[in-house]
Write a protein that holds these residues in place. Structure first.
Motif, mmCIF file in Angstrom:
data_model
loop_
_atom_site.group_PDB
_atom_site.id
_atom_site.type_symbol
_atom_site.label_atom_id
_atom_site.label_comp_id
_atom_site.label_asym_id
_atom_site.label_seq_id
_atom_site.Cartn_x
_atom_site.Cartn_y
_atom_site.Cartn_z
ATOM 1 N N ALA A 269 12.086 -7.120 7.326
ATOM 2 C CA ALA A 269 11.075 -7.935 7.767
ATOM 3 C C ALA A 269 9.547 -7.926 7.423
ATOM 4 N N PHE A 270 9.170 -6.682 7.460
ATOM 5 C CA PHE A 270 7.886 -6.258 7.290
ATOM 6 C C PHE A 270 7.524 -6.484 5.608
ATOM 7 N N ALA A 271 8.509 -6.105 4.881
ATOM 8 C CA ALA A 271 8.327 -6.514 3.345
ATOM 9 C C ALA A 271 8.354 -7.877 3.049
ATOM 10 N N LEU A 272 9.153 -8.767 3.886
ATOM 11 C CA LEU A 272 9.167 -10.071 3.541
ATOM 12 C C LEU A 272 7.820 -10.816 4.013
ATOM 13 N N VAL A 273 7.082 -10.235 5.044
ATOM 14 C CA VAL A 273 5.648 -10.933 5.578
ATOM 15 C C VAL A 273 4.846 -10.411 4.366
ATOM 16 N N GLU A 274 4.844 -9.269 3.906
ATOM 17 C CA GLU A 274 3.800 -8.955 2.808
ATOM 18 C C GLU A 274 3.998 -9.557 1.560
ATOM 19 N N ILE A 275 5.022 -9.974 1.241
ATOM 20 C CA ILE A 275 5.086 -10.618 -0.106
ATOM 21 C C ILE A 275 5.298 -12.208 -0.145
#
Length: 487
Positions: free
Chosen positions: A242-248
């Motif tokens: 989820a962190f990666a999705l938020v960042e991109i």
């Protein structure tokens, strides 16, 4: 403060003291762990949380702290982080039970997460490009390398002659000195107050990393295949995804991590290399400290003094690496440096329950310390190289995150393996001193294997040296005497 009024030497002093403080506090409690355990009633399998509570919060929130420094002003974050760090250190000094001490270490990590990336960003944006900045980065890296070793020595002296509470209190004047130097000499810099801080990304990243380490540490009580462990590690994977999705996502205009940075071989490789080096080094410090006190029965002061050869080796390795970086380049230093460190920790793995300082500690300390010292200088410039000033905090936070997250994960994994191995030996009837030695030796040998993996990363991932930077390169980029080809 304008360019003419900028005292770069005092700015470098503030940065170096800040970095020394946040790295020393990682190891200064190591020697005091037995005293802390008896003084506050820690269970043996909970003791590593005195270290992990700090490094998890520190590592998990570094990205948030680095971006906050970019957006709201580096001096402001430097001063705020130092004051929070000082207050938490005072709270730890007054702790009356394990929960209070762990809470103080959590808040220390919060302060350090603002302090460390702001300090490195200040360095890369105030020191002139070229030799001046290369020397400053060398000082920064050397302080990072020796801070941990000096922390062990200071921890031994304070624990024996003043009690373990002094190990916490010594950080108070250091942090206050950083705050004063920052207020007096560090330029305020431009804040970009109209941009939003990615708090959601910071929460998801910190929670994901925390659950990951918690799941590993708790395998002492729950098997790897148990529902508790699988649920904890699965939750960590979901949060990090989820962190990666938020960042991109397109709506995140100011992400904590611009993943295109890590796609560059120089930056991504330097961060991965430092993560592995710190995973091996932090765990190695932990095991050697406990071996010296619980097997060789050295006093805290003698234990601290036993780390002097390690410290000397790190200083020598850092000095040599700084000197040779320009003519040979980062890759040519990091591969042999990591291999030397791996050999040193592998040698440590041969410790004996009837060993002595001369036969089991002196030689491997010099070898491992020298290799670690060589490994700390080149990644600092490589991982912040060629970036505009408004991303200096992000790059600095990535580098510090690699260091702290690597240390926390390495400690969690290797301590778990060590404790399980020692417990198995005790259940089989092995005498306690031999069982502890076998466990510490296994942990130290695995630390050497992690450093060998770091050497492989340097050999395969890091790019070869390229041509020198062209004149007129963007100001504020963390140039060293060497540059790399953008990937």
């Amino acid at each position: 403060m304008d360019e003419k009024g900028l005292n770069r030497g005092r700015v470098l002093l503030a940065v170096a003291l800040a970095q020394f403080t946040v790295t020393m506090v990682m190891s200064i409690v190591n020697v005091a762990l037995p005293a802390i355990r008896s003084g506050l009633g820690f269970a043996p399998d909970q003791l590593s949380w005195v270290i992990n509570a700090y490094s998890l919060v520190f590592g998990g929130l570094l990205l948030l702290g680095g971006r906050a420094a970019d957006l709201y002003g580096r001096r402001r974050l430097l001063v705020l982080g130092a004051l929070v760090f000082a207050a938490a250190s005072l709270g730890g000094t007054l702790a009356q039970d394990p929960t209070q001490l762990i809470l103080a270490r959590v808040v220390q990590g919060l302060g350090a997460a603002a302090l460390a990336p702001a300090a490195l960003a200040v360095l890369t944006t105030t020191q002139r490009a070229g030799k001046e900045r290369a020397r400053a980065l060398g000082v920064y890296a050397a302080v990072s390398a020796v801070g941990g070793a000096i922390g062990v020595l200071a921890g031994g002296l304070l624990a024996e002659y003043g009690g373990w509470r002094w190990v916490m209190f010594v950080n108070v004047p250091l942090a206050l000195a950083v705050a004063w130097l920052a207020m007096r000499y560090v330029p305020a810099g431009a804040a970009v107050g109209t941009r939003r801080l990615d708090v959601l990304g910071g929460v998801l990243g910190t929670a994901g990393i925390g659950l990951l380490v918690l799941g590993i540490v708790r395998t002492n009580q729950n098997a790897w295949t148990s529902a508790t462990t699988l649920a904890t590690l699965g939750g960590a994977a979901v949060l990090l995804f989820a962190f990666a999705l938020v960042e991109i996502r397109p709506s995140t205009t100011d992400p904590l991590v611009r993943f295109s940075l890590l796609a560059r071989r120089g930056i991504g490789g330097a961060n991965l290399f430092l993560l592995l080096v710190c995973a091996g080094q932090f765990a190695g410090f932990y095991f050697v400290s406990l071996y010296l006190q619980q097997v060789l029965t050295l006093s805290p002061v003698a234990t601290g003094a036993a780390f002097l050869p390690f410290c000397a080796g790190m200083i020598a390795g850092s000095a040599l690496s700084t000197r040779l970086l320009a003519p040979f380049g980062a890759k040519a230093l990091l591969v042999p440096g990591a291999l030397v460190a791996a050999a040193g920790f592998g040698w440590f793995g041969l410790i004996s329950p009837t060993g002595t300082f001369l036969t089991d500690i002196l030689g491997p300390s010099l070898v491992a310390g020298f290799g670690i010292g060589v490994c700390f200088v080149p990644p600092t410039g490589t991982a912040t190289e060629g970036l505009p000033p408004h991303e200096a905090g992000m790059a600095s936070a990535l580098l510090n995150s690699a260091r702290q997250i690597g240390g926390a994960l390495g400690l969690a994994v290797l301590v778990t393996v060590q404790v399980q191995h020692t417990d198995s030996a005790l259940r089989a009837g092995t005498p306690a001193k031999e069982a502890m030695t076998d466990g510490y030796g296994l942990g130290l040998g695995l630390a050497g294997a992690v450093l060998a993996a770091a050497a492989l990363v340097a050999a395969v991932v890091l790019p070869q040296r390229s041509r020198p930077a062209a004149p007129g390169r963007a100001a504020g980029a963390a140039d060293t005497a060497l540059t790399e080809v953008p990937q």
